[in-house]
Design a protein around this motif. Structure first.
Motif, PDB file in Angstrom:
ATOM      1  N   THR A 270      54.113  44.985  28.771  1.00  0.00           N
ATOM      2  CA  THR A 270      54.079  45.494  27.615  1.00  0.00           C
ATOM      3  C   THR A 270      53.072  46.380  27.252  1.00  0.00           C
ATOM      4  OG1 THR A 270      52.913  43.500  26.415  1.00  0.00           O
ATOM      5  CG2 THR A 270      55.038  43.485  26.401  1.00  0.00           C
ATOM      6  N   LEU A 271      52.036  46.585  28.454  1.00  0.00           N
ATOM      7  CA  LEU A 271      50.631  47.320  27.867  1.00  0.00           C
ATOM      8  C   LEU A 271      50.849  48.810  28.123  1.00  0.00           C
ATOM      9  CD1 LEU A 271      48.299  45.252  29.921  1.00  0.00           C
ATOM     10  CD2 LEU A 271      48.728  45.358  27.474  1.00  0.00           C
ATOM     11  N   ASP A 272      50.313  49.679  27.509  1.00  0.00           N
ATOM     12  CA  ASP A 272      50.586  51.129  27.605  1.00  0.00           C
ATOM     13  C   ASP A 272      49.051  51.667  28.019  1.00  0.00           C
ATOM     14  OD1 ASP A 272      50.840  53.893  27.106  1.00  0.00           O
ATOM     15  OD2 ASP A 272      52.064  53.605  25.223  1.00  0.00           O
ATOM     16  N   PRO A 273      49.095  52.425  28.993  1.00  0.00           N
ATOM     17  CA  PRO A 273      47.766  53.165  29.303  1.00  0.00           C
ATOM     18  C   PRO A 273      47.251  53.942  28.400  1.00  0.00           C
ATOM     19  CG  PRO A 273      49.495  53.681  31.152  1.00  0.00           C
ATOM     20  CD  PRO A 273      50.178  52.779  29.934  1.00  0.00           C
ATOM     21  N   LYS A 274      48.091  54.361  27.411  1.00  0.00           N
ATOM     22  CA  LYS A 274      47.534  55.207  26.268  1.00  0.00           C
ATOM     23  C   LYS A 274      46.595  54.508  25.293  1.00  0.00           C
ATOM     24  CE  LYS A 274      51.212  58.559  26.416  1.00  0.00           C
ATOM     25  NZ  LYS A 274      52.751  58.838  26.130  1.00  0.00           N
ATOM     26  N   ASN A 275      46.802  53.331  25.075  1.00  0.00           N
ATOM     27  CA  ASN A 275      46.300  52.212  24.093  1.00  0.00           C
ATOM     28  C   ASN A 275      45.065  51.677  25.006  1.00  0.00           C
ATOM     29  OD1 ASN A 275      48.147  52.608  22.518  1.00  0.00           O
ATOM     30  ND2 ASN A 275      49.499  50.792  23.209  1.00  0.00           N
ATOM     31  N   ARG A 276      44.238  52.579  25.019  1.00  0.00           N
ATOM     32  CA  ARG A 276      42.701  52.149  25.860  1.00  0.00           C
ATOM     33  C   ARG A 276      42.169  51.013  25.197  1.00  0.00           C
ATOM     34  NH1 ARG A 276      38.888  56.374  26.109  1.00  0.00           N
ATOM     35  NH2 ARG A 276      38.109  55.369  28.069  1.00  0.00           N
ATOM     36  N   ARG A 277      41.933  51.151  23.922  1.00  0.00           N
ATOM     37  CA  ARG A 277      41.099  50.222  23.338  1.00  0.00           C
ATOM     38  C   ARG A 277      41.753  48.623  23.320  1.00  0.00           C
ATOM     39  NH1 ARG A 277      36.656  49.713  19.979  1.00  0.00           N
ATOM     40  NH2 ARG A 277      36.679  52.047  19.862  1.00  0.00           N
ATOM     41  N   GLN A 278      42.906  48.838  23.119  1.00  0.00           N
ATOM     42  CA  GLN A 278      43.822  47.481  23.062  1.00  0.00           C
ATOM     43  C   GLN A 278      43.636  46.969  24.359  1.00  0.00           C
ATOM     44  OE1 GLN A 278      48.023  47.888  21.995  1.00  0.00           O
ATOM     45  NE2 GLN A 278      48.514  45.886  23.081  1.00  0.00           N
ATOM     46  N   ASN A 279      43.905  47.824  25.567  1.00  0.00           N
ATOM     47  CA  ASN A 279      43.806  47.178  27.010  1.00  0.00           C
ATOM     48  C   ASN A 279      42.250  46.655  27.390  1.00  0.00           C
ATOM     49  OD1 ASN A 279      46.419  48.099  27.287  1.00  0.00           O
ATOM     50  ND2 ASN A 279      45.727  50.099  28.257  1.00  0.00           N
ATOM     51  N   PHE A 280      41.545  47.369  26.871  1.00  0.00           N
ATOM     52  CA  PHE A 280      39.892  46.926  26.957  1.00  0.00           C
ATOM     53  C   PHE A 280      39.853  45.499  26.390  1.00  0.00           C
ATOM     54  CE2 PHE A 280      38.796  51.514  27.845  1.00  0.00           C
ATOM     55  CZ  PHE A 280      38.630  51.281  29.303  1.00  0.00           C
TER      56      PHE A 280
ATOM     57  N   ARG B 186      44.493  42.675  45.218  1.00  0.00           N
ATOM     58  CA  ARG B 186      44.994  41.895  43.917  1.00  0.00           C
ATOM     59  C   ARG B 186      45.781  42.612  42.959  1.00  0.00           C
ATOM     60  NH1 ARG B 186      42.624  39.888  47.460  1.00  0.00           N
ATOM     61  NH2 ARG B 186      41.923  37.603  47.619  1.00  0.00           N
ATOM     62  N   VAL B 187      45.686  44.012  42.802  1.00  0.00           N
ATOM     63  CA  VAL B 187      46.335  44.577  41.780  1.00  0.00           C
ATOM     64  C   VAL B 187      47.293  45.497  42.480  1.00  0.00           C
ATOM     65  CG1 VAL B 187      44.399  45.002  40.156  1.00  0.00           C
ATOM     66  CG2 VAL B 187      44.881  46.789  41.779  1.00  0.00           C
ATOM     67  N   ALA B 188      47.949  45.615  43.683  1.00  0.00           N
ATOM     68  CA  ALA B 188      48.987  46.132  44.332  1.00  0.00           C
ATOM     69  C   ALA B 188      50.208  45.555  43.627  1.00  0.00           C
ATOM     70  CB  ALA B 188      48.984  45.675  45.602  1.00  0.00           C
ATOM     71  N   GLY B 189      51.011  46.698  43.230  1.00  0.00           N
ATOM     72  CA  GLY B 189      52.246  46.578  42.854  1.00  0.00           C
ATOM     73  C   GLY B 189      52.432  46.474  41.268  1.00  0.00           C
ATOM     74  N   TYR B 190      51.284  46.583  40.581  1.00  0.00           N
ATOM     75  CA  TYR B 190      51.011  46.551  38.940  1.00  0.00           C
ATOM     76  C   TYR B 190      51.568  48.090  38.658  1.00  0.00           C
ATOM     77  CZ  TYR B 190      49.380  41.959  38.086  1.00  0.00           C
ATOM     78  OH  TYR B 190      49.229  40.512  37.858  1.00  0.00           O
ATOM     79  N   PRO B 191      52.186  48.387  37.648  1.00  0.00           N
ATOM     80  CA  PRO B 191      52.595  49.768  37.065  1.00  0.00           C
ATOM     81  C   PRO B 191      51.638  50.380  36.435  1.00  0.00           C
ATOM     82  CG  PRO B 191      53.887  47.928  35.824  1.00  0.00           C
ATOM     83  CD  PRO B 191      52.994  47.220  37.075  1.00  0.00           C
TER      84      PRO B 191
ATOM     85  N   TRP C 202      39.500  52.968  36.291  1.00  0.00           N
ATOM     86  CA  TRP C 202      39.244  51.936  35.289  1.00  0.00           C
ATOM     87  C   TRP C 202      39.476  52.289  33.860  1.00  0.00           C
ATOM     88  CZ3 TRP C 202      39.331  47.100  37.260  1.00  0.00           C
ATOM     89  CH2 TRP C 202      39.097  46.930  38.870  1.00  0.00           C
ATOM     90  N   ALA C 203      39.459  53.794  33.562  1.00  0.00           N
ATOM     91  CA  ALA C 203      39.357  54.237  32.427  1.00  0.00           C
ATOM     92  C   ALA C 203      40.210  54.209  31.209  1.00  0.00           C
ATOM     93  CB  ALA C 203      39.204  55.960  32.485  1.00  0.00           C
ATOM     94  N   ASP C 204      41.510  53.418  31.444  1.00  0.00           N
ATOM     95  CA  ASP C 204      42.352  53.291  30.521  1.00  0.00           C
ATOM     96  C   ASP C 204      42.486  51.858  30.400  1.00  0.00           C
ATOM     97  OD1 ASP C 204      44.008  52.541  32.604  1.00  0.00           O
ATOM     98  OD2 ASP C 204      45.432  54.156  32.334  1.00  0.00           O
ATOM     99  N   GLY C 205      41.946  51.175  31.160  1.00  0.00           N
ATOM    100  CA  GLY C 205      41.731  49.565  30.846  1.00  0.00           C
ATOM    101  C   GLY C 205      42.998  48.773  31.725  1.00  0.00           C
ATOM    102  N   MET C 206      44.009  49.546  32.140  1.00  0.00           N
ATOM    103  CA  MET C 206      44.930  48.978  32.949  1.00  0.00           C
ATOM    104  C   MET C 206      44.718  48.145  34.050  1.00  0.00           C
ATOM    105  SD  MET C 206      47.827  49.447  30.995  1.00  0.00           S
ATOM    106  CE  MET C 206      49.286  49.474  32.169  1.00  0.00           C
TER     107      MET C 206
END
Length: 138
Positions: free
Chosen positions: A80-90, A42-47, A58-62
């Motif tokens: 527009t998502l950034d792996p560094k913005n963990r709280r925002q992603n979660f 299901r998530v194949a291809g997502y950057p 799953w640690a960064d919420g992406m």
């Protein structure tokens, strides 16, 4: 070679008590592996998403964002998502998931506190609800 769908087999266990063959015994590892494969498909291809386990992947919420975006792409712009913005992603993933019928089993603060190694049992339990909710969606 095609592998049998473990979850479909789980749903059939006990469904036909008159069947000649006994149901195949499923062990926890085969169920875990089957769910992991379902998610990976299901998530194949997502950057910035590489799901190889139920903990650090799953640690960064992406991965949560990718999984819910797969089923609710109109809800947000994944690019527009950034792996560094963990709280925002979660926050985003858990809210959109709840809006789409997923019971909120994980808390953002708990995921932040667990750092780069979330408890795999918590993640596994939560993403099972995605499977149950979306298993019939392509």
């Amino acid at each position: 070679m095609s592998r049998p769908n473990m979850f479909k087999q789980m749903e059939k266990v006990g469904a036909n008590p008159t069947s000649a063959a006994p149901p195949r015994q499923l062990n926890p590892n085969s169920i875990k592996d089957a769910l992991l494969r379902w998610i990976q498909n299901r998530v194949a291809g997502y950057p910035n998403v590489n799901v190889t386990n139920f903990s650090s992947s799953w640690a960064d919420g992406m991965a949560f964002c990718a999984l819910i975006h797969r089923f609710a792409p109109q809800s947000f712009d994944f690019s527009t998502l950034d792996p560094k913005n963990r709280r925002q992603n979660f926050d985003l993933a858990f809210k959109v998931a709840e809006d789409n019928g997923i019971f909120p089993l994980l808390e953002v603060d708990d995921m932040i506190m667990m750092g780069d190694r979330p408890d795999w049992k918590c993640v596994f339990t939560y993403v099972q609800s995605f499977y149950k909710q979306f298993r019939d969606h392509p």
